[in-house]
Design a protein around this motif. Structure first.
Motif, PDB file in Angstrom:
ATOM      1  N   HIS A  97       0.844  -1.195   0.000  1.00  0.00           N
ATOM      2  CA  HIS A  97       0.000   0.000   0.000  1.00  0.00           C
ATOM      3  C   HIS A  97       0.877   1.241   0.000  1.00  0.00           C
ATOM      4  O   HIS A  97       1.853   1.337   0.757  1.00  0.00           O
ATOM      5  N   SER A  98       0.544   2.205  -0.854  1.00  0.00           N
ATOM      6  CA  SER A  98       1.143   3.525  -0.835  1.00  0.00           C
ATOM      7  C   SER A  98       2.670   3.465  -0.917  1.00  0.00           C
ATOM      8  O   SER A  98       3.218   2.953  -1.873  1.00  0.00           O
ATOM      9  N   ALA A  99       3.383   3.955   0.112  1.00  0.00           N
ATOM     10  CA  ALA A  99       4.845   3.939   0.095  1.00  0.00           C
ATOM     11  C   ALA A  99       5.415   2.531   0.135  1.00  0.00           C
ATOM     12  O   ALA A  99       6.605   2.336  -0.147  1.00  0.00           O
ATOM     13  N   VAL A 147      -0.713  -3.893  -5.875  1.00  0.00           N
ATOM     14  CA  VAL A 147      -0.402  -2.552  -5.373  1.00  0.00           C
ATOM     15  C   VAL A 147      -1.679  -1.736  -5.200  1.00  0.00           C
ATOM     16  O   VAL A 147      -2.393  -1.464  -6.163  1.00  0.00           O
ATOM     17  N   ALA A 148      -1.955  -1.326  -3.974  1.00  0.00           N
ATOM     18  CA  ALA A 148      -3.073  -0.421  -3.679  1.00  0.00           C
ATOM     19  C   ALA A 148      -2.538   0.995  -3.517  1.00  0.00           C
ATOM     20  O   ALA A 148      -1.666   1.243  -2.682  1.00  0.00           O
ATOM     21  N   ALA A 149      -3.034   1.930  -4.336  1.00  0.00           N
ATOM     22  CA  ALA A 149      -2.664   3.341  -4.216  1.00  0.00           C
ATOM     23  C   ALA A 149      -1.150   3.526  -4.186  1.00  0.00           C
ATOM     24  O   ALA A 149      -0.587   4.144  -3.291  1.00  0.00           O
ATOM     25  N   GLY A 150      -0.486   2.996  -5.191  1.00  0.00           N
ATOM     26  CA  GLY A 150       0.967   2.978  -5.209  1.00  0.00           C
ATOM     27  C   GLY A 150       1.618   4.351  -5.263  1.00  0.00           C
ATOM     28  O   GLY A 150       1.226   5.209  -6.047  1.00  0.00           O
ATOM     29  N   LYS A 190       8.887  -9.483 -12.418  1.00  0.00           N
ATOM     30  CA  LYS A 190       7.655  -9.649 -11.637  1.00  0.00           C
ATOM     31  C   LYS A 190       6.600  -8.647 -12.109  1.00  0.00           C
ATOM     32  O   LYS A 190       6.895  -7.478 -12.320  1.00  0.00           O
ATOM     33  N   MET A 191       5.359  -9.118 -12.217  1.00  0.00           N
ATOM     34  CA  MET A 191       4.268  -8.226 -12.587  1.00  0.00           C
ATOM     35  C   MET A 191       3.774  -7.438 -11.377  1.00  0.00           C
ATOM     36  O   MET A 191       3.618  -7.993 -10.280  1.00  0.00           O
ATOM     37  N   PHE A 192       3.530  -6.166 -11.584  1.00  0.00           N
ATOM     38  CA  PHE A 192       2.921  -5.293 -10.584  1.00  0.00           C
ATOM     39  C   PHE A 192       1.498  -4.987 -11.056  1.00  0.00           C
ATOM     40  O   PHE A 192       1.312  -4.379 -12.112  1.00  0.00           O
ATOM     41  N   TYR A 193       0.503  -5.418 -10.294  1.00  0.00           N
ATOM     42  CA  TYR A 193      -0.905  -5.165 -10.613  1.00  0.00           C
ATOM     43  C   TYR A 193      -1.391  -3.997  -9.763  1.00  0.00           C
ATOM     44  O   TYR A 193      -1.262  -4.025  -8.530  1.00  0.00           O
ATOM     45  N   LEU A 194      -1.955  -2.973 -10.405  1.00  0.00           N
ATOM     46  CA  LEU A 194      -2.219  -1.689  -9.758  1.00  0.00           C
ATOM     47  C   LEU A 194      -3.707  -1.395  -9.596  1.00  0.00           C
ATOM     48  O   LEU A 194      -4.485  -1.579 -10.529  1.00  0.00           O
ATOM     49  N   TRP A 195      -4.062  -0.894  -8.405  1.00  0.00           N
ATOM     50  CA  TRP A 195      -5.408  -0.410  -8.100  1.00  0.00           C
ATOM     51  C   TRP A 195      -5.308   1.081  -7.793  1.00  0.00           C
ATOM     52  O   TRP A 195      -4.618   1.489  -6.852  1.00  0.00           O
ATOM     53  N   ALA A 196      -6.015   1.920  -8.573  1.00  0.00           N
ATOM     54  CA  ALA A 196      -5.930   3.374  -8.428  1.00  0.00           C
ATOM     55  C   ALA A 196      -7.269   3.943  -7.966  1.00  0.00           C
ATOM     56  O   ALA A 196      -8.281   3.789  -8.658  1.00  0.00           O
ATOM     57  N   GLY A 197      -7.287   4.598  -6.812  1.00  0.00           N
ATOM     58  CA  GLY A 197      -8.498   5.213  -6.283  1.00  0.00           C
ATOM     59  C   GLY A 197      -8.650   6.650  -6.765  1.00  0.00           C
ATOM     60  O   GLY A 197      -7.673   7.299  -7.159  1.00  0.00           O
TER      61      GLY A 197
END
Length: 294
Positions: A97-99, A147-150, A190-197
């Motif tokens: 999450h985040s940082a 990744v949440a709110a990267g 490695k794949m980074f899967y992203l969730w953007a709020g």
């Protein structure tokens, strides 16, 4: 979610088949962001996220760091956890999450090609594990990163001094610093899967484009470059769209290598914060980990 289910299924199936004879164990590692909250080295302390009894992927572990000091100073704690649970026959799913996004990206880029002693996955009170057989491997066994709110692209709130300037981490979270800290394209495959709020309110005048009150789409969406740009949902005609998947954003700006946007908050319903109960985009990532980290 269904867009990448087949890919994930094949990855899980292949690893399970190859490692089954070695009695491999899978783990779900959760790396916190700014402010921290959990005790470093205590992999059962989910204070940052919410109730520890909440399902969050197979054999979940909280990889706690203080969320206050600089990424480079606290990074040993992440390496300790990856050594413990992601070497030898064992494999990890990672959620951040985040940082925490900045932290895992830095770890893989800077140390993902180094020799790591295989560990026994039985940590001591300091969060370190003993060597299992004295042999080494290159990097860690990681299936993917959710990744949440990267914050790998930093935040304009750090630039503007909206966060306490006495926090060493805030210096790292400045957009120019975060983007120059390491090679964001080097994820070691490695794949980074992203969730953007996009439920931004109070700080929308500081953060460009769509945001979740702390992180703008340019960072949460993995947009490359030395500085943050203005990216939005398709309904907003005032800036370029943040595209789904790995495709370049509208206007042609590429995403970092191996970065894929899974969720774009077109309903503007999700903000940045966990609220001590797995909320915000973290809640969406938690559901993904429950469904796929097995």
């Amino acid at each position: 979610m269904g867009r990448f289910l087949p890919r994930r299924f094949l990855v899980v199936l292949g690893i399970a088949t190859l490692a089954g004879a070695a009695l491999a164990t899978n783990y779900s590692l959760w790396i916190n962001g700014r402010t921290g909250g959990g005790v470093a080295g205590n992999y059962a302390d989910f204070t940052y996220w919410g109730p520890g009894s909440t399902a969050a992927g197979v054999n979940k572990k909280a990889v706690n760091w203080d969320g206050y000091n600089r990424i480079s100073d606290q990074n040993y704690l992440i390496r300790n956890a990856l050594d413990c649970y992601c070497t030898g026959p064992n494999w990890c799913y990672v959620a951040v999450h985040s940082a925490g996004n900045l932290m895992i990206g830095y770890t893989l880029s800077m140390y993902g090609g180094s020799a790591r002693y295989k560990k026994n996955a039985t940590p001591g009170s300091d969060g370190t594990c003993a060597n299992s057989d004295g042999t080494t491997q290159t990097g860690w066994n990681i299936k993917w990163v959710d990744v949440a709110a990267g914050a790998a692209g930093g935040s304009e709130l750090a630039n503007a001094g909206d966060w306490a300037l006495s926090e060493p981490l805030v210096a790292d979270l400045k957009t120019a610093t975060a983007r120059a800290m390491y090679d964001h394209n080097n994820t070691r495959g490695k794949m980074f899967y992203l969730w953007a709020g996009a439920k931004g309110t109070a700080y929308s005048f500081v953060l460009p484009g769509q945001d979740d009150e702390a992180i703008a789409y340019h960072s949460a969406g993995g947009i490359s470059g030395s500085g943050g740009g203005s990216y939005c949902n398709p309904s907003d005609w005032l800036c370029n769209d943040l595209t789904l998947g790995t495709a370049a954003a509208e206007g042609g700006k590429a995403k970092w290598t191996n970065h894929s946007v899974v969720f774009r908050d077109t309903s503007e319903a999700y903000n940045h914060y966990t609220n001590g109960n797995w909320q915000g985009t973290v809640g969406l990532v938690r559901t993904d980990m429950v469904n796929f980290a097995k």
